[in-house]
Design a protein around this motif. Structure first.
Motif, short mmCIF file in Angstrom:
data_model
loop_
_atom_site.label_atom_id
_atom_site.label_comp_id
_atom_site.label_asym_id
_atom_site.label_seq_id
_atom_site.Cartn_x
_atom_site.Cartn_y
_atom_site.Cartn_z
N GLU A 2 -11.52 10.81 -24.13
CA GLU A 2 -12.83 10.33 -24.59
C GLU A 2 -13.55 11.40 -25.40
N LEU A 3 -13.45 12.66 -24.96
CA LEU A 3 -14.07 13.76 -25.70
C LEU A 3 -13.42 13.91 -27.07
N PHE A 4 -12.07 13.80 -27.12
CA PHE A 4 -11.35 13.88 -28.39
C PHE A 4 -11.81 12.76 -29.32
N LEU A 5 -11.91 11.53 -28.80
CA LEU A 5 -12.34 10.39 -29.61
C LEU A 5 -13.77 10.58 -30.10
N ALA A 6 -14.66 11.05 -29.23
CA ALA A 6 -16.05 11.27 -29.62
C ALA A 6 -16.17 12.34 -30.69
N THR A 7 -15.33 13.36 -30.61
CA THR A 7 -15.40 14.47 -31.55
C THR A 7 -14.76 14.14 -32.90
N SER A 12 -6.27 9.96 -29.43
CA SER A 12 -5.34 11.08 -29.30
C SER A 12 -3.92 10.61 -29.57
N THR A 13 -3.08 11.54 -30.02
CA THR A 13 -1.70 11.23 -30.34
C THR A 13 -0.78 11.83 -29.29
N TYR A 14 0.48 11.78 -29.54
CA TYR A 14 1.50 12.25 -28.60
C TYR A 14 1.62 13.77 -28.55
#
Length: 173
Positions: A2-7, A12-14
């Protein structure tokens, strides 16, 4: 995630999972070799299987992973498709791939959903549907902006004529 998506505004990928599987295999190899020595760990990696979050991992004589993998690609509609192995293929390989700007335009921009709409082009800009709209931005910032027709009635006619003459002269220079 969620943090990755928000940023990043991307899922996120593999890559993180691959890194975790690699580190996990290395830790298991060090434990089995009971050594940090390069040769001892290398021998274990070359000859044994390792449990990872991807499943069993082993390496061939060239050091390449023998774990099966799917090759994924975005199609022209920006849908993720499996392109290899052939028996699992859900779409044909897209070549050449759309640019990152074109992908971001299709997935993240207001080109398709803003007040003025258009179609994302290969360079990541919008081709606007309305002749009174212009494209601005590239990739995720691409959008069509409405430009109202100019009302030149506030400008004196003689000044307009001088402007047109100067414009015409400049065009010939």
């Amino acid at each position: 995630s969620e943090l990755f998506l928000a940023t990043t505004q991307r899922t996120s990928t593999y890559h993180a999972a691959s890194a975790a599987a690699s580190v996990g295999a290395l830790v298991q190899a060090i434990e089995r070799a009971d050594s940090f020595g390069t040769e001892a760990v290398s021998d274990v990696l070359a000859t044994q299987e390792f449990n990872t979050l991807y499943g069993l991992l082993s390496f061939d004589a060239n050091g390449q992973s023998q774990a099966p993998s799917l090759h994924l690609q975005y199609d022209k509609d920006m849908t993720v498709q499996t392109v290899y192995p052939i028996e699992f293929r859900s779409a044909e390989l897209v070549y050449p791939m759309p640019t990152w700007d074109a992908r971001d335009c299709n997935m993240l921009s207001k080109c398709l959903t803003g007040e003025e709409t258009g179609v994302c082009q290969e360079d990541g800009t919008c081709k606007c549907d309305s002749e009174n709209a212009v494209s601005t931005g590239v990739g995720s910032s691409a959008k069509c902006v409405y430009i109202p027709a100019e009302d030149m009635t506030y400008v004196d006619t003689s000044l307009l004529i001088v402007g047109y003459i100067l414009f015409a002269v400049q065009a010939f220079l």
